[in-house]
Write a protein that holds these residues in place. Sequence first.
Motif, PDB file in Angstrom:
ATOM      1  N   ILE A  98      -0.033  14.507  -8.745  1.00 29.90           N
ATOM      2  CA  ILE A  98      -1.495  14.381  -8.764  1.00 29.90           C
ATOM      3  C   ILE A  98      -1.985  14.812  -7.385  1.00 29.90           C
ATOM      4  N   MET A  99      -2.749  15.895  -7.343  1.00 34.21           N
ATOM      5  CA  MET A  99      -3.105  16.501  -6.067  1.00 34.21           C
ATOM      6  C   MET A  99      -4.607  16.661  -5.929  1.00 34.21           C
ATOM      7  N   SER A 100      -5.043  16.858  -4.693  1.00 37.64           N
ATOM      8  CA  SER A 100      -6.462  17.075  -4.439  1.00 37.64           C
ATOM      9  C   SER A 100      -6.944  18.373  -5.057  1.00 37.64           C
ATOM     10  N   LEU A 101      -6.023  19.265  -5.414  1.00 36.57           N
ATOM     11  CA  LEU A 101      -6.387  20.550  -5.995  1.00 36.57           C
ATOM     12  C   LEU A 101      -6.110  20.624  -7.487  1.00 36.57           C
ATOM     13  N   GLY A 102      -5.445  19.613  -8.041  1.00 34.82           N
ATOM     14  CA  GLY A 102      -5.089  19.661  -9.458  1.00 34.82           C
ATOM     15  C   GLY A 102      -3.930  18.734  -9.756  1.00 34.82           C
ATOM     16  N   GLY A 103      -3.056  19.144 -10.657  1.00 38.27           N
ATOM     17  CA  GLY A 103      -1.931  18.299 -11.031  1.00 38.27           C
ATOM     18  C   GLY A 103      -0.816  19.113 -11.641  1.00 38.27           C
ATOM     19  N   GLY A 104       0.345  18.442 -11.824  1.00 38.12           N
ATOM     20  CA  GLY A 104       1.494  19.126 -12.395  1.00 38.12           C
ATOM     21  C   GLY A 104       2.425  18.149 -13.072  1.00 38.12           C
ATOM     22  N   LEU A 105       3.229  18.678 -14.002  1.00 40.23           N
ATOM     23  CA  LEU A 105       4.195  17.867 -14.733  1.00 40.23           C
ATOM     24  C   LEU A 105       5.461  18.679 -14.909  1.00 40.23           C
ATOM     25  N   GLY A 106       6.615  18.069 -14.604  1.00 43.59           N
ATOM     26  CA  GLY A 106       7.902  18.725 -14.765  1.00 43.59           C
ATOM     27  C   GLY A 106       8.869  17.855 -15.539  1.00 43.59           C
ATOM     28  N   LEU A 107       9.709  18.476 -16.341  1.00 41.29           N
ATOM     29  CA  LEU A 107      10.662  17.746 -17.179  1.00 41.29           C
ATOM     30  C   LEU A 107      11.988  18.481 -17.171  1.00 41.29           C
ATOM     31  N   THR A 108      13.076  17.762 -16.906  1.00 39.83           N
ATOM     32  CA  THR A 108      14.417  18.345 -16.922  1.00 39.83           C
ATOM     33  C   THR A 108      15.316  17.501 -17.815  1.00 39.83           C
ATOM     34  N   ARG A 109      16.020  18.170 -18.738  1.00 46.28           N
ATOM     35  CA  ARG A 109      16.977  17.502 -19.603  1.00 46.28           C
ATOM     36  C   ARG A 109      18.310  18.234 -19.530  1.00 46.28           C
ATOM     37  N   LYS A 110      19.371  17.448 -19.442  1.00 44.70           N
ATOM     38  CA  LYS A 110      20.711  17.986 -19.263  1.00 44.70           C
ATOM     39  C   LYS A 110      21.621  17.499 -20.374  1.00 44.70           C
ATOM     40  N   TRP A 111      22.392  18.443 -20.956  1.00 46.93           N
ATOM     41  CA  TRP A 111      23.361  18.110 -21.978  1.00 46.93           C
ATOM     42  C   TRP A 111      24.747  18.525 -21.517  1.00 46.93           C
ATOM     43  N   ASN A 112      25.707  18.515 -22.420  1.00 47.87           N
ATOM     44  CA  ASN A 112      27.094  18.770 -22.051  1.00 47.87           C
ATOM     45  C   ASN A 112      27.286  20.158 -21.451  1.00 47.87           C
ATOM     46  N   LYS A 113      26.792  21.188 -22.145  1.00 46.01           N
ATOM     47  CA  LYS A 113      26.987  22.553 -21.682  1.00 46.01           C
ATOM     48  C   LYS A 113      25.683  23.262 -21.353  1.00 46.01           C
ATOM     49  N   SER A 114      24.563  22.606 -21.524  1.00 49.47           N
ATOM     50  CA  SER A 114      23.290  23.285 -21.338  1.00 49.47           C
ATOM     51  C   SER A 114      22.279  22.360 -20.681  1.00 49.47           C
ATOM     52  N   SER A 115      21.174  22.956 -20.261  1.00 47.52           N
ATOM     53  CA  SER A 115      20.084  22.181 -19.658  1.00 47.52           C
ATOM     54  C   SER A 115      18.789  22.958 -19.825  1.00 47.52           C
ATOM     55  N   LEU A 116      17.677  22.240 -19.752  1.00 50.30           N
ATOM     56  CA  LEU A 116      16.358  22.840 -19.891  1.00 50.30           C
ATOM     57  C   LEU A 116      15.414  22.187 -18.897  1.00 50.30           C
ATOM     58  N   SER A 117      14.701  23.018 -18.143  1.00 53.93           N
ATOM     59  CA  SER A 117      13.687  22.539 -17.202  1.00 53.93           C
ATOM     60  C   SER A 117      12.349  23.159 -17.576  1.00 53.93           C
ATOM     61  N   LEU A 118      11.330  22.325 -17.694  1.00 54.25           N
ATOM     62  CA  LEU A 118       9.977  22.770 -18.020  1.00 54.25           C
ATOM     63  C   LEU A 118       9.018  22.249 -16.965  1.00 54.25           C
ATOM     64  N   SER A 119       8.028  23.038 -16.624  1.00 54.88           N
ATOM     65  CA  SER A 119       7.018  22.567 -15.675  1.00 54.88           C
ATOM     66  C   SER A 119       5.708  23.286 -15.936  1.00 54.88           C
ATOM     67  N   THR A 120       4.623  22.612 -15.613  1.00 53.86           N
ATOM     68  CA  THR A 120       3.297  23.205 -15.729  1.00 53.86           C
ATOM     69  C   THR A 120       2.405  22.636 -14.636  1.00 53.86           C
ATOM     70  N   SER A 121       1.425  23.407 -14.217  1.00 55.48           N
ATOM     71  CA  SER A 121       0.495  22.925 -13.193  1.00 55.48           C
ATOM     72  C   SER A 121      -0.869  23.565 -13.394  1.00 55.48           C
ATOM     73  N   TYR A 122      -1.883  22.874 -12.924  1.00 53.90           N
ATOM     74  CA  TYR A 122      -3.250  23.385 -12.990  1.00 53.90           C
ATOM     75  C   TYR A 122      -3.914  23.125 -11.649  1.00 53.90           C
ATOM     76  N   LEU A 123      -4.488  24.167 -11.069  1.00 55.47           N
ATOM     77  CA  LEU A 123      -5.180  24.062  -9.790  1.00 55.47           C
ATOM     78  C   LEU A 123      -6.608  24.564  -9.954  1.00 55.47           C
ATOM     79  N   ASN A 124      -7.545  23.851  -9.330  1.00 51.95           N
ATOM     80  CA  ASN A 124      -8.952  24.227  -9.379  1.00 51.95           C
ATOM     81  C   ASN A 124      -9.593  23.807  -8.060  1.00 51.95           C
ATOM     82  N   LEU A 125     -10.262  24.766  -7.395  1.00 56.34           N
ATOM     83  CA  LEU A 125     -10.839  24.501  -6.075  1.00 56.34           C
ATOM     84  C   LEU A 125     -12.291  24.034  -6.123  1.00 56.34           C
ATOM     85  N   ALA A 126     -12.807  23.727  -7.301  1.00 53.61           N
ATOM     86  CA  ALA A 126     -14.219  23.334  -7.406  1.00 53.61           C
ATOM     87  C   ALA A 126     -14.516  22.093  -6.575  1.00 53.61           C
ATOM     88  N   ALA A 127     -13.725  21.042  -6.751  1.00 55.08           N
ATOM     89  CA  ALA A 127     -13.967  19.804  -6.013  1.00 55.08           C
ATOM     90  C   ALA A 127     -13.763  20.008  -4.521  1.00 55.08           C
TER      91      ALA A 127
END
Length: 720
Positions: free
Chosen positions: A236-265
């Motif tokens: 949670i930032m003064s310019l916006g926000g972001g969310l990241g998710l990482t999941r790990k399995w035996n032979k594989s893994s997946l990382s997801l992330s997203t963010s939104y920035l806006n300079l209006a405020a």
Amino acid sequence: MKFSILTFLFFSLTTVVAQTEISGVVINKRGIPIVGANVFLEGTYDGASTNDNGYFSFTTTEVGEQLFKVTYLSYEPYEQFMDVRFYTNLKITLKEDVNSLATVVLSAGTFEASDNSKVSVLKPLDVVTTASALGDFVGALQTLPGTTTVAEDGRLFVRGGDAGETQIFIDGIRVFTPYTATSNNVPARGRYSPFLFDGITFSTGGYSAEYGEALSSVLLLNTIDEPDQNKTDISIMSLGGGLGLTRKWNKSSLSLSTSYLNLAAYNAIFPVRDTWQKPFEVLSGEAVYRYRTANGLFKMYLAGDTTNFKTTQEDINNPEGFDFALKNRNLYLNTNYTEVLSDAWTLHTGGSYTLARNRISPQSTTIDNTQHSAHLKLKMKKRFSNQVKFAFGTEHFTTDFSEEFKGSIDGEAIHQAYNYLSNITAFFAESDIIFSRDFAIKLGARTQYTDYMGDFTFSPRASIAYKTGKNSQLSLAYGDFYQNPQSDFLKFSQEVTPQKTSHYIANYQYSNNGRIFRAEAYRKTYSNLITYNSEFIEPETTFSNVGAGYAQGIDFFWRDNTSIKNMDYWISYSYLDSERKYLNFPSKARPSFASPHNISVVTKYFIDDWKSQVGFSFQHSSGRTYTDKNQGGFLQSNTKSFNSLSVNWAYLLGPQKIIYASVQNVLGFRNINGYQYAESPSATGSFNRKALRPATDQFFFVGFFWTISDDKTSNQLDNL
């Protein structure tokens, strides 16, 4: 009685015959005896250690062919399989283990930022904890020697080269549009999140034959092979926000992330010079999928973002200001696979695709352009021994660019379209030959053909390194480098050829107990630079390759994280002497982006009682050239020097919660990027001018970062 005596004599003789003596001497390649080497028969208890003269001797009851071994720290093991009867008066020469930490490193022109590198000037953590960087890996690299601070641009300018001369690769695959879209006088940022990478190699010159299409520098980013655990990151930032998710399995893994920035405020609270009709906003997302096979690793990286803003900038020739709007859409897909085929062979293959769409609206005109770009690559590595390694491969680049211009000039409506399709095919080969822990060389070559211009190039590369002491070494590097003209030129003309530089580099490096010192001198010669005969690039412009120039200088770097408890700091200084004639320059001159003197000081200190890390970053650049229209000449004047002091503070609310704050240019230095002059003289005959100042003198940032992980201790300090 006779039977008993004969039986005794028979068994005694058999025992004597079965006792075989094994003896010899162990030395190094200089003939010096090795003391304390372990000498033995594999799978037995028979063996000995060498004495002060390197001599050994022991007996064994083993018979027939046996595996004889000699081992000693920092030397390669010696093995021989033969009949024990011949293991007498041996003379064994051990080879130094070139994989040891004491081995010489080919370091000319190269900075490593990796936890796994033998000699790293930076760590991945440094890329995002540098106060002036604001979480951008490009911003952190601008504190290294060889770079020039161009505050209004934000991209990497390296050793007298403009930003287009540096190429960025992710896992060895090219990134065609690595920076966010922006407007004049507002710095761009790297598109990609720094926490995705565990290693960075920044080559300021003399880089591997594997990489082309870069006149000055390459930046190599390596994504994490495997995450350590499941986790969720919330920002949670003064310019916006972001969310990241990482999941790990035996032979594989997946990382997801997203963010939104806006300079209006932010723009509502802190004053800025530009008037924002639509504040700057960007929505981005990234995904990394990894799958480990029996002998290999597959990685797929997908990133996309959209940027949108509209602003009115101050303009001395237009009292109402200059309107500028931009909509950008960018998609980048990178897949790569590495497999160990055998003890000697390794395969690396991959490809990338980029889709970049821009709608640029300066004043009453509209420019729509679309670029489809792709890179395919195949590389093989052959390990002949620890001393000799060979790599070769091929790659193909394709770019399909189209642009449409709509607007009016002097009341006349204009509608024009441009496009080009370019294919580049390249082959490269390179060998690493390590003669000893003290001496190594790298030899390589690259050949490339571009169908659009019908042009063929050949680029030899070479570097050597020699250890001058236990903790010091010298390196030399040479190479020829070619780069095709950029889209601004190719969309109008194919009557141009690749531009060329030649690099000459001499490097000294000392590293010991958390301290590292580097000094590097270099010379770059430019030829075949693009020139044109008009003030602005347009369809009627005539292009040629008659430009030339040079860049030369010396860089110094010192880092120490040992002398003062809890403190880590580095200091870099660069001197640059550069002139060139290119673009529409009427004569050879120092480009406006090339500052002769650049100094950076970065300090980080952890305060245990406060559970805080505080830091500051100071940057200084001497004045940059500009053309004073009230005096004769070209690029004959200099701005005042650039100065900026940035501070940051990371406070641990808990093991997984952090509050982070930073201020850029905390002292409020009134920096000037250049000057804009009036198109017509005043009544007194002089041209009025306006200083081009940054959009804002200072920049404030506050954020809250929370990690939820399996071990309940991991946090995002690595990402700040």
